[in-house]
Design a protein around this motif. Structure first.
Motif, PDB file in Angstrom:
ATOM      1  N   SER A  23     -75.049 -11.115 -34.556  1.00 28.12           N
ATOM      2  CA  SER A  23     -75.357 -11.636 -33.230  1.00 28.12           C
ATOM      3  C   SER A  23     -74.831 -13.065 -33.068  1.00 28.12           C
ATOM      4  O   SER A  23     -74.268 -13.419 -32.018  1.00 28.12           O
ATOM      5  CB  SER A  23     -76.860 -11.582 -32.970  1.00 28.12           C
ATOM      6  OG  SER A  23     -77.571 -12.281 -33.973  1.00 28.12           O
ATOM      7  N   GLU A  24     -74.992 -13.908 -34.095  1.00 25.14           N
ATOM      8  CA  GLU A  24     -74.479 -15.272 -34.023  1.00 25.14           C
ATOM      9  C   GLU A  24     -72.957 -15.281 -33.982  1.00 25.14           C
ATOM     10  O   GLU A  24     -72.346 -16.119 -33.304  1.00 25.14           O
ATOM     11  CB  GLU A  24     -74.981 -16.101 -35.199  1.00 25.14           C
ATOM     12  CG  GLU A  24     -76.456 -16.455 -35.132  1.00 25.14           C
ATOM     13  CD  GLU A  24     -76.903 -17.353 -36.258  1.00 25.14           C
ATOM     14  OE1 GLU A  24     -76.140 -17.510 -37.239  1.00 25.14           O
ATOM     15  OE2 GLU A  24     -78.012 -17.907 -36.169  1.00 25.14           O
ATOM     16  N   GLU A  26     -71.046 -12.950 -32.643  1.00 26.86           N
ATOM     17  CA  GLU A  26     -70.639 -12.567 -31.289  1.00 26.86           C
ATOM     18  C   GLU A  26     -70.834 -13.724 -30.315  1.00 26.86           C
ATOM     19  O   GLU A  26     -70.016 -13.928 -29.410  1.00 26.86           O
ATOM     20  CB  GLU A  26     -71.438 -11.344 -30.846  1.00 26.86           C
ATOM     21  CG  GLU A  26     -71.053 -10.082 -31.594  1.00 26.86           C
ATOM     22  CD  GLU A  26     -71.920  -8.889 -31.218  1.00 26.86           C
ATOM     23  OE1 GLU A  26     -73.008  -9.113 -30.649  1.00 26.86           O
ATOM     24  OE2 GLU A  26     -71.503  -7.749 -31.490  1.00 26.86           O
ATOM     25  N   ASP A  27     -71.926 -14.481 -30.494  1.00 26.86           N
ATOM     26  CA  ASP A  27     -72.147 -15.651 -29.634  1.00 26.86           C
ATOM     27  C   ASP A  27     -71.038 -16.681 -29.831  1.00 26.86           C
ATOM     28  O   ASP A  27     -70.568 -17.300 -28.860  1.00 26.86           O
ATOM     29  CB  ASP A  27     -73.502 -16.290 -29.946  1.00 26.86           C
ATOM     30  CG  ASP A  27     -74.674 -15.446 -29.468  1.00 26.86           C
ATOM     31  OD1 ASP A  27     -74.457 -14.526 -28.650  1.00 26.86           O
ATOM     32  OD2 ASP A  27     -75.805 -15.701 -29.925  1.00 26.86           O
ATOM     33  N   ALA A  28     -70.623 -16.884 -31.091  1.00 28.93           N
ATOM     34  CA  ALA A  28     -69.562 -17.855 -31.378  1.00 28.93           C
ATOM     35  C   ALA A  28     -68.246 -17.421 -30.741  1.00 28.93           C
ATOM     36  O   ALA A  28     -67.502 -18.245 -30.193  1.00 28.93           O
ATOM     37  CB  ALA A  28     -69.395 -18.026 -32.887  1.00 28.93           C
ATOM     38  N   GLN A  30     -67.951 -15.476 -28.097  1.00 32.99           N
ATOM     39  CA  GLN A  30     -68.100 -15.627 -26.647  1.00 32.99           C
ATOM     40  C   GLN A  30     -67.884 -17.079 -26.227  1.00 32.99           C
ATOM     41  O   GLN A  30     -67.237 -17.352 -25.208  1.00 32.99           O
ATOM     42  CB  GLN A  30     -69.482 -15.147 -26.201  1.00 32.99           C
ATOM     43  CG  GLN A  30     -69.723 -15.215 -24.707  1.00 32.99           C
ATOM     44  CD  GLN A  30     -68.800 -14.301 -23.906  1.00 32.99           C
ATOM     45  OE1 GLN A  30     -68.182 -13.385 -24.459  1.00 32.99           O
ATOM     46  NE2 GLN A  30     -68.692 -14.564 -22.607  1.00 32.99           N
ATOM     47  N   GLU A  31     -68.417 -18.016 -27.019  1.00 32.14           N
ATOM     48  CA  GLU A  31     -68.204 -19.432 -26.718  1.00 32.14           C
ATOM     49  C   GLU A  31     -66.724 -19.790 -26.853  1.00 32.14           C
ATOM     50  O   GLU A  31     -66.194 -20.595 -26.067  1.00 32.14           O
ATOM     51  CB  GLU A  31     -69.045 -20.299 -27.655  1.00 32.14           C
ATOM     52  CG  GLU A  31     -68.860 -21.803 -27.495  1.00 32.14           C
ATOM     53  CD  GLU A  31     -69.266 -22.325 -26.123  1.00 32.14           C
ATOM     54  OE1 GLU A  31     -68.735 -23.376 -25.714  1.00 32.14           O
ATOM     55  OE2 GLU A  31     -70.107 -21.686 -25.457  1.00 32.14           O
ATOM     56  N   CYS A  60     -62.943 -21.306 -32.893  1.00 36.18           N
ATOM     57  CA  CYS A  60     -64.077 -20.499 -33.350  1.00 36.18           C
ATOM     58  C   CYS A  60     -64.690 -21.097 -34.616  1.00 36.18           C
ATOM     59  O   CYS A  60     -65.915 -21.145 -34.765  1.00 36.18           O
ATOM     60  CB  CYS A  60     -63.618 -19.070 -33.598  1.00 36.18           C
ATOM     61  SG  CYS A  60     -64.940 -17.919 -34.017  1.00 36.18           S
ATOM     62  N   CYS A  64     -68.518 -22.329 -35.331  1.00 32.26           N
ATOM     63  CA  CYS A  64     -69.300 -21.824 -36.469  1.00 32.26           C
ATOM     64  C   CYS A  64     -69.793 -22.969 -37.344  1.00 32.26           C
ATOM     65  O   CYS A  64     -70.918 -22.913 -37.868  1.00 32.26           O
ATOM     66  CB  CYS A  64     -68.455 -20.855 -37.295  1.00 32.26           C
ATOM     67  SG  CYS A  64     -68.108 -19.290 -36.491  1.00 32.26           S
TER      68      CYS A  64
END
Length: 318
Positions: A23-24, A26-28, A30-31, A60, A64
């Motif tokens: 999940s983290e 995918e968030d990274a 997306q950002e 990315c 992270c």
């Protein structure tokens, strides 16, 4: 944005290895997409993107790195032991299986050149800078000059971070994993048979002398708060665990799966209070014996799992 979509799978793979959380990751990513969209809208910033893949990887990785630095505080207050969020796919990989697993492109990207659960656990020992340098260089062959841009350091410093990470990853206390899939299946079948029969001697024979067991329940279920180390303590812990599961109102059920690209198990049972207990166990296998077991019981990290097929059994069918 088709150019970005062509890079998305690789970016998810990079981010997952850095963060240990799907999940983290995918968030990274997306950002990263949002920053890319912003750059496209600004001619000056767009001119800076000479090589899209490199620019996206660097962006990315910086995201992270920020997440890793903030995550260290959260991990210090985490209840009990921490394990990464597992990527679980059918044992055959790729195509949907009888249990309803249907890995999407991001799942396949995460599994590509898979590191395995054990190594993701070891990466947690590293500083954020060491982890980023190791993943970018040793896994994705990013040059140290570019890694230095991510870390805001020099190429020499980035090289040092990767070297220290490499020493930690190859330390003697890291569970060894050298078995091919056929050997993994054979050893896990013997493990399941021994735990089902309650045969301590048979279980000891399938465990390495220095085997380690780690369980992550996120505080939702009772589990060992420290790693269980050594063949006798681990064997007795496992027999007690499976004996308790066998006493629950519903039978224990399981199916073999791939956990972070390595053969493992997806198990379910119902506790006396009616609460469903789901567990994903990853294994490391070396020289015909299990060197590490990693029990993920935290429901917050297992919400992507489909329910087991009604015909699933224990011991599982291989």
């Amino acid at each position: 944005m088709t150019e970005f979509e062509a890079e998305r799978g690789r970016l998810v793979a990079v981010a997952y290895r850095m963060l240990g959380s799907r999940s983290e990751a995918e968030d990274a990513v997306q950002e990263t997409w949002l920053r890319y969209a912003g750059a496209l809208a600004d001619p000056a910033r767009r001119a800076e993107i000479r090589h899209l893949g490199g620019w996206l990887t660097t962006t990315c990785a910086r995201i992270c790195l920020d997440v890793l630095r903030s995550a260290r505080v959260r991990r210090e207050t985490y209840p009990g032991q921490w394990l990464p969020e597992p990527v679980v796919t059918p044992l055959g990989g790729g195509a949907p299986g009888p249990d309803g697993f249907a890995p999407d492109p991001a799942d396949r990207a995460v599994r590509r050149d898979q590191l395995g659960t054990a190594l993701l656990v070891v990466l947690e020992r590293l500083s954020p800078e060491q982890r980023v340098a190791f993943v970018l260089h040793d896994v994705f062959a990013v040059p140290f000059a570019r890694i230095a841009e991510v870390l805001a350091s020099t190429p020499e410093a980035a090289r040092q971070h990767a070297s220290r990470a490499r020493r930690a990853v190859t330390a003697t206390d890291v569970p060894r994993h050298t078995a091919d899939p056929a050997e993994q299946r054979r050893v896990l079948a013997a493990f399941a048979a021994a735990t089902e029969s309650g045969d301590l001697d048979a279980l000891v024979r399938v465990l390495a002398p220095d085997v380690v067991l780690i369980g992550d329940s996120g505080g939702h279920f009772p589990t060992a708060r420290r790693p269980v180390v050594g063949v006798d303590p681990v064997a007795r812990f496992l027999l007690g665990l499976f004996a308790r599961a066998g006493r629950y109102g519903q039978r224990l059920r399981a199916t073999p799966v791939l956990v972070d690209g390595v053969v493992g198990l997806h198990l379910e049972t119902v506790q006396p209070d009616g609460k469903l207990l789901r567990m994903v166990t990853a294994f490391t296998v070396h020289d015909g014996r299990i060197t590490g077991l990693f029990h993920q019981l935290n429901p917050d990290k297992l919400h992507r799992l489909p329910a087991l097929h009604p015909d699933a059994t224990w011991p599982p069918r291989w």
